[in-house]
Write a protein that holds these residues in place. Structure first.
Motif, PDB file in Angstrom:
ATOM      1  N   LEU A  64     -48.855  13.390 -11.959  1.00  0.00           N
ATOM      2  CA  LEU A  64     -49.373  12.242 -12.695  1.00  0.00           C
ATOM      3  C   LEU A  64     -49.525  12.579 -14.176  1.00  0.00           C
ATOM      4  CD1 LEU A  64     -50.509   9.343 -12.455  1.00  0.00           C
ATOM      5  CD2 LEU A  64     -52.762  10.370 -12.069  1.00  0.00           C
ATOM      6  N   PHE A  65     -50.068  13.774 -14.484  1.00  0.00           N
ATOM      7  CA  PHE A  65     -50.200  14.200 -15.876  1.00  0.00           C
ATOM      8  C   PHE A  65     -48.842  14.240 -16.573  1.00  0.00           C
ATOM      9  CE2 PHE A  65     -54.137  17.022 -14.812  1.00  0.00           C
ATOM     10  CZ  PHE A  65     -54.915  15.891 -14.692  1.00  0.00           C
ATOM     11  N   ASP A  66     -47.811  14.708 -15.833  1.00  0.00           N
ATOM     12  CA  ASP A  66     -46.466  14.800 -16.413  1.00  0.00           C
ATOM     13  C   ASP A  66     -45.997  13.463 -16.962  1.00  0.00           C
ATOM     14  OD1 ASP A  66     -46.292  17.465 -15.743  1.00  0.00           O
ATOM     15  OD2 ASP A  66     -45.078  17.154 -13.957  1.00  0.00           O
ATOM     16  N   ARG A  67     -46.398  12.377 -16.313  1.00  0.00           N
ATOM     17  CA  ARG A  67     -45.898  11.045 -16.653  1.00  0.00           C
ATOM     18  C   ARG A  67     -46.735  10.369 -17.735  1.00  0.00           C
ATOM     19  NH1 ARG A  67     -46.777   8.086 -11.356  1.00  0.00           N
ATOM     20  NH2 ARG A  67     -45.731   6.374 -12.403  1.00  0.00           N
ATOM     21  N   GLY A 108     -55.893   6.810 -12.934  1.00  0.00           N
ATOM     22  CA  GLY A 108     -54.594   6.498 -12.349  1.00  0.00           C
ATOM     23  C   GLY A 108     -54.385   7.074 -10.964  1.00  0.00           C
ATOM     24  N   ALA A 109     -55.244   8.012 -10.556  1.00  0.00           N
ATOM     25  CA  ALA A 109     -55.098   8.667  -9.247  1.00  0.00           C
ATOM     26  C   ALA A 109     -55.836   7.869  -8.188  1.00  0.00           C
ATOM     27  CB  ALA A 109     -55.619  10.098  -9.313  1.00  0.00           C
ATOM     28  N   THR A 110     -55.401   6.648  -7.972  1.00  0.00           N
ATOM     29  CA  THR A 110     -56.010   5.752  -6.997  1.00  0.00           C
ATOM     30  C   THR A 110     -55.490   6.058  -5.597  1.00  0.00           C
ATOM     31  OG1 THR A 110     -54.224   4.150  -7.249  1.00  0.00           O
ATOM     32  CG2 THR A 110     -56.117   3.948  -8.762  1.00  0.00           C
ATOM     33  N   ALA A 111     -56.113   5.430  -4.615  1.00  0.00           N
ATOM     34  CA  ALA A 111     -55.624   5.572  -3.246  1.00  0.00           C
ATOM     35  C   ALA A 111     -54.179   5.078  -3.146  1.00  0.00           C
ATOM     36  CB  ALA A 111     -56.529   4.810  -2.279  1.00  0.00           C
ATOM     37  N   GLY A 112     -53.839   4.054  -3.912  1.00  0.00           N
ATOM     38  CA  GLY A 112     -52.461   3.566  -3.898  1.00  0.00           C
ATOM     39  C   GLY A 112     -51.488   4.612  -4.424  1.00  0.00           C
TER      40      GLY A 112
END
Length: 423
Positions: A305-308, A321-325
């Motif tokens: 996620l950090f990469d993006r 941004g690190a949601t369950a989805g």
């Protein structure tokens, strides 16, 4: 805990009544559900910041302490003791399992110039200041009874630094050797470079490329011929513990990635050299892969996620941004990656490949027991623990003596001259 909802990758089915996942016979059958941008990355090198002023003189390079979480026996600290003596730096040995404080002190007494504070860390040790939410039973169950005390001892090292008033410390595992295999331990020049880097960064470290410091799953990817990089390791990590908020090491596999996650996300984590980890067999027991899976999933997913994300994005916003989805998509992508790796290994007739496949089966089975909400819940617990830890450690004052520092933690220590009384 239940597996995430949704269909499994095409060609993958669970044998009736059995826990193991039946892996597909052809990698072309494997589909990765979810957005194509959500996937495990072979490298996170983009998150590393460059070393600053590598040519500066070493006047400010001095460390205050070398902290060794020791578990492999006193003899495994010989190189750390030698390094301590060469640099004139205090060595703190946090001892458990096969390592005893009095044995380390005895060894230090035969090492000219070494200064050591050896502390026995009892099994089931606890202290009110230590984080607890991330050690709740749903998370420990997801790690299948993993019993490492490495996170605990590293956190104790941070507390001892604050209680002593130390600035720069080096965490050094007792299985670290030189990059070229010329002998055990790190060379003084590498440590001095790291010390200089800590003048301008809170965290800086080394990368272990030989023997690679990777999870079982990442070792299997490399064995399968897939691209697989290494990242900075907590096994040889410098931390500036001066008066600023400190992160902590949660009790989970890849605890070091969580420790320096804020610095990696903002490209403030630097690599100043390489170290060599003592080789081991990652496929000796499939339980290892099972116990690593939850922490490996979380760390790889978080760093992917950090990469993006944009470099300038605030850390709290990143974590939102690190949601369950998000975790639902990343779990599906990781499952597909595990399957692909196993398929490639099954094409090889050698014993290492067969043993790696066995470990991948264990990892896949454990992955199927981890739901996306559990991942999101862990990150919530981690952020709450981090906020409490930062407040508590900022309030700690230097107590001036080892007796006072060790006593505050309710521990006892041994120096080469004998027992350090704290009562």
């Amino acid at each position: 805990m239940t597996a995430p909802a949704g269909r499994e990758p095409a060609g993958v089915s669970r044998a009736a009544g059995g826990p193991a996942l039946e892996l597909v016979a052809d990698a072309r059958q494997v589909l990765a559900p979810g957005p194509s941008s959500v996937r495990q990355q072979p490298s996170h090198a983009v998150l590393l910041g460059g070393a600053r002023d590598p040519g500066r003189r070493p006047e400010t390079a001095t460390l205050d302490a070398i902290v060794v979480p020791a578990a492999r026996g006193a003899a495994s600290l010989r190189s750390a003791l030698d390094l301590s003596a060469r640099l004139g730096v205090q060595l703190v040995a946090l001892c458990s399992r096969r390592t005893r404080a009095f044995e380390v002190a005895e060894l230090a007494s035969r090492t000219p110039g070494a200064r050591v504070l050896a502390i026995d860390v009892p099994a089931h040790y606890t202290h009110a200041i230590l984080p607890g939410r991330t050690a709740a039973s749903p998370f420990t169950e997801a790690s299948v009874g993993r019993t490492s005390d490495l996170s605990l001892k590293r956190n104790l090292g941070l507390l001892l630094a604050r209680l002593h008033g130390w600035g720069k410390i080096l965490f050094l595992d007792d299985d670290i050797a030189t990059p070229r295999g010329a002998g055990p331990g790190l060379d003084a020049a590498t440590v001095q470079r790291l010390g200089r880097e800590l003048d301008s960064r809170q965290v800086a470290g080394l990368v272990c490329r030989s023997f690679p410091d990777n999870s079982v799953v990442c070792h299997a990817r490399r064995l399968a011929g897939l691209p697989q990089d290494n990242f900075v390791t907590g096994g040889a990590l410098g931390v500036n513990c001066s008066d600023q908020p400190l992160p902590f090491f949660p009790d989970i596999y890849n605890e070091d990635w969580f420790f320096f996650s804020r610095h990696a996300a903002s490209r403030e984590l630097s690599q100043v050299g390489e170290a060599r980890q003592t080789p081991y067999d990652p496929y000796e027991n499939p339980l290892r892969a099972r116990q690593e899976e939850f922490g490996d999933l979380l760390a790889e997913g978080l760093y992917a996620l950090f990469d993006r994300q944009p470099t300038e994005m605030p850390f709290d916003e990143r974590l939102r941004g690190a949601t369950a989805g998000y975790w639902e998509h990343f779990i599906a992508a990781r499952r597909a990656d595990l399957t692909r790796t196993a398929v490639l290994l099954r094409r090889r007739p050698d014993r290492p490949a067969r043993r790696a496949v066995r470990s991948l089966r264990a990892a896949t089975d454990q992955l199927d027991r981890i739901g996306p909400q559990l991942c999101a819940d862990f990150l919530t617990a981690w952020q709450a623990d981090l906020a409490d830890w930062e407040r508590a450690t900022l309030r700690l004052n230097g107590l001036g003596t080892s007796r006072a520092a060790v006593g505050y933690l309710g521990l006892s220590a041994v120096e080469p001259t004998g027992l350090l009384e704290v009562g």
